[in-house]
Design a protein around this motif. Structure first.
Motif, PDB file in Angstrom:
ATOM      1  N   ALA A 223       0.844  -1.193   0.000  1.00 16.36           N
ATOM      2  CA  ALA A 223       0.000   0.000   0.000  1.00 16.36           C
ATOM      3  C   ALA A 223       0.881   1.245   0.000  1.00 16.36           C
ATOM      4  O   ALA A 223       0.909   2.005  -0.958  1.00 16.36           O
ATOM      5  CB  ALA A 223      -0.942  -0.001   1.200  1.00 16.36           C
ATOM      6  N   CYS A 224       1.660   1.450   1.088  1.00 19.09           N
ATOM      7  CA  CYS A 224       2.325   2.752   1.252  1.00 19.09           C
ATOM      8  C   CYS A 224       3.631   2.892   0.484  1.00 19.09           C
ATOM      9  O   CYS A 224       3.963   3.962   0.008  1.00 19.09           O
ATOM     10  CB  CYS A 224       2.547   3.048   2.736  1.00 19.09           C
ATOM     11  SG  CYS A 224       3.799   2.004   3.519  1.00 19.09           S
ATOM     12  N   ILE A 226       6.529   2.859   1.862  1.00 21.95           N
ATOM     13  CA  ILE A 226       7.549   3.513   2.699  1.00 21.95           C
ATOM     14  C   ILE A 226       7.689   2.845   4.073  1.00 21.95           C
ATOM     15  O   ILE A 226       8.223   3.437   5.007  1.00 21.95           O
ATOM     16  CB  ILE A 226       7.262   5.025   2.881  1.00 21.95           C
ATOM     17  CG1 ILE A 226       5.864   5.263   3.474  1.00 21.95           C
ATOM     18  CG2 ILE A 226       7.423   5.750   1.555  1.00 21.95           C
ATOM     19  CD1 ILE A 226       5.600   6.708   3.849  1.00 21.95           C
ATOM     20  N   GLY A 227       7.214   1.614   4.194  1.00 18.12           N
ATOM     21  CA  GLY A 227       7.450   0.867   5.436  1.00 18.12           C
ATOM     22  C   GLY A 227       6.487   1.162   6.573  1.00 18.12           C
ATOM     23  O   GLY A 227       6.774   0.852   7.720  1.00 18.12           O
ATOM     24  N   ALA A 228       5.328   1.739   6.260  1.00 22.68           N
ATOM     25  CA  ALA A 228       4.386   2.084   7.322  1.00 22.68           C
ATOM     26  C   ALA A 228       3.232   1.083   7.451  1.00 22.68           C
ATOM     27  O   ALA A 228       2.812   0.761   8.556  1.00 22.68           O
ATOM     28  CB  ALA A 228       3.828   3.485   7.098  1.00 22.68           C
ATOM     29  N   CYS A 229       2.741   0.567   6.338  1.00 13.84           N
ATOM     30  CA  CYS A 229       1.513  -0.239   6.411  1.00 13.84           C
ATOM     31  C   CYS A 229       1.775  -1.704   6.763  1.00 13.84           C
ATOM     32  O   CYS A 229       0.880  -2.398   7.222  1.00 13.84           O
ATOM     33  CB  CYS A 229       0.723  -0.141   5.115  1.00 13.84           C
ATOM     34  SG  CYS A 229       1.461  -0.991   3.703  1.00 13.84           S
TER      35      CYS A 229
END
Lengths: 260, 303
Positions: A223-224, A226-229
């Motif tokens: 999804a993101c 950038i390692g957040a979801c």
């Protein structure tokens, strides 16, 4: 530094396989940030309610520090809308994301690049870098038929010492899967691979059997970017579930737990 | 004219503006620090933290849906000890409020996590997650019964000295009943809604798209239902309500505020635009300017 910015679509060429070679330049006229081969971008497709999330797409090449080249296969609603965009469309892109292929200290090394389908894309910039670094590069491209590989091999020709082609139906090059190419029997110091998972697993098995250093590029759903979801994780032998978007998409095969 | 966007959620939790980021969509903050100034937010709620480290569910954990997505992450996190030792020190420099979302499989897990977090003064509040749909045992099961929701809330209340927000699941017959139960048990605020239990089938492969079959639906697809639930709860409880569910921009956020929310959380939008939360802050301010609103509280609960 990661950026989110608008780009202008400056070129959109359809290849015989139905994939598109799309070029973008930053709308603000700025230079692109440094992008390593194997890194990816997240493209926002505005025209479809079915394409809610951004689409992760590998960077095929960067030219003249301003031109971003993406190799896009229309396989779902989002990518279909993307490839149908007319030139001069404005597209929001987040970049550069993830960790690319390791290509330092390759001088004098004999390396093999294996690409299948749309997976051949990130290997173009890698091929260029490895050749510039003094490596002797052999490229092996696989596809179902001539349509899949037409116009793809030429992207590597300026940089590779050899470009080998295999098609399932034998309509172009060697008949059979890419790993059955005679070129696989030679010795290589490194193998880099990007393509469908079954192909990458087959290449990884060969590399492991011959004890050759090997990196592959994964395409997990994300999804993101950038390692957040934490949606795109891959199970690694050293750190358990890690995000493909930040730890990868490129992994050394030794880390891939489920690939043993 | 200066516009006052400050909001007070009670029990010492005062925010410079009503915009928080939702747990599970914002990592531990640093993933977004490359894109935005985190101090421009009212606060940020970090990834759900449990007593023990958790690897979460196997892949695939994500499926896209019309105007939304379903996740089945399963609370992958390094555990509260690791958080306190390695992650907390990276959060102490921010002026915006840091809120930690906590989760557990049994009441004693929640209590122990809260006890470990209690000495960490920069953690201005905890958000007690009694609503995660992706964990077997505990999680959402606490949030679906008023008695169990009250039990967890009361137990954590005894050990947690600062603001306690309780995050509610929409997967219940009456979210109002659960909200009243946790209010009575000592919650300082309630946040709602968590994700809706959902699933997608891949008909070509004849399989569920997620490894866990079901997951939690988020995004604009759920927003109208979330606004309705916030509106119902805000009228039924005296404690502040924090609204979330598919907020993509300031206009969406203002819907929740007008429906009765004191603050809002930005979740899934962060995945599409990492600057979405800050754009909501700017958009709310711009709205107030255009409509001659001097204080955000003038808009709260006007529906």
């Amino acid at each position: 530094m990661k950026q989110v910015k608008d780009f202008i679509l400056t070129g959109n060429r359809t290849l015989p396989s139905g994939c598109h070679l799309m070029t973008f330049v930053p709308a603000d006229g700025a230079k692109l940030p440094a992008i390593e081969p194997g890194q990816f971008v997240q493209v926002k497709v505005d025209n479809s309610p079915k394409a809610f999330l951004r689409r992760p797409i590998s960077v095929c090449d960067v030219r003249y520090e301003t031109e971003l080249v993406l190799f896009v296969k229309p396989q779902g609603e989002g990518t279909r809308c993307l490839v149908e965009l007319p030139e001069n469309s404005v597209v929001n892109i987040m970049l550069p994301l993830g960790r690319g292929f390791s290509c330092d200290e390759c001088n004098g090394h004999k390396v093999l690049l294996v690409g299948g389908g749309v997976g051949a894309a990130p290997l173009v910039a890698l091929c260029k870098n490895l050749a510039a670094g003094g490596a002797d590069v052999t490229v092996a491209i696989g596809g179902r038929s001539r349509r899949d590989v037409a116009g793809v091999d030429v992207l590597y020709k300026p940089y590779a010492s050899k470009v080998l082609v295999a098609t399932d139906d034998g309509s172009c090059g060697h008949k059979g899967v890419v790993t059955s190419l005679p070129g696989f029997d030679e010795h290589y110091d490194r193998i880099y691979c990007c393509g469908p998972t079954p192909m990458m697993k087959a290449v990884a098995r060969i590399a492991r059997a011959k004890d050759i250093w090997c990196q592959v590029s994964l395409e997990n759903h994300m999804a993101c970017g950038i390692g957040a979801c934490l949606c795109c994780v891959e199970n690694t032998s050293d750190r358990g579930n890690v995000c493909v978007c930040t730890e990868g998409p490129v992994f050394n095969i030794n880390r891939l737990q489920s690939w043993e | 004219m200066g516009i006052n966007l400050k909001v007070d959620l009670g029990a010492g939790l005062k925010l410079d503006n009503p915009v928080l980021t939702a747990s599970g969509t914002f990592g531990f903050g640093h993933q977004y620090a490359e894109f935005i100034d985190l101090n421009r937010l009212g606060g940020f709620i970090v990834k759900g933290t449990t007593l023990e480290p958790r690897q979460g569910n196997p892949a695939p954990r994500l499926v896209e849906t019309p105007s939304g997505m379903i996740n089945a992450v399963g609370l992958q996190n390094p555990g509260v000890e690791d958080f306190a030792k390695y992650i907390y020190p990276t959060l102490t420099g921010f002026t915006s409020k840091v809120i930690v979302n906590i989760s557990g499989a049994q009441v004693s897990d929640y209590v122990k996590v809260a006890e470990i977090l209690a000495p960490l003064e920069k953690v201005s509040a905890i958000e007690v997650n009694i609503s995660c749909p992706n964990v077997k045992g505990g999680g959402m099961s606490f949030g679906t019964s008023p008695e169990m929701a009250a039990e967890v809330t009361a137990a954590v209340r005894k050990v947690w000295p600062r603001h306690m927000m309780v995050k509610l699941t929409p997967n219940v017959t009456s979210v109002v009943q659960i909200a009243k139960a946790v209010e009575a048990a000592g919650a300082d605020s309630v946040s709602l809604v968590n994700t809706f239990l959902a699933m997608v089938v891949d008909v070509e492969r004849r399989k569920a798209c997620l490894s866990t079959v079901t997951g939690g639906l988020s995004g604009p697809a759920i927003r109208p239902i979330a606004v309705r639930m916030v509106w119902q709860v805000a009228q039924a409880v005296k404690i502040p309500v924090v609204g979330l569910g598919g907020i993509m921009d300031a206009s969406d956020a203002l819907q929740f505020i007008m429906a009765g929310a004191t603050a809002v959380q930005i979740g899934t939008a962060n995945f599409i635009d990492p600057a979405a939360s800050v754009k909501v802050v700017d958009g709310i301010e711009d709205y107030c300017r255009r409509h001659n609103v001097a204080d955000i509280s003038e808009l709260r609960g006007i529906i």
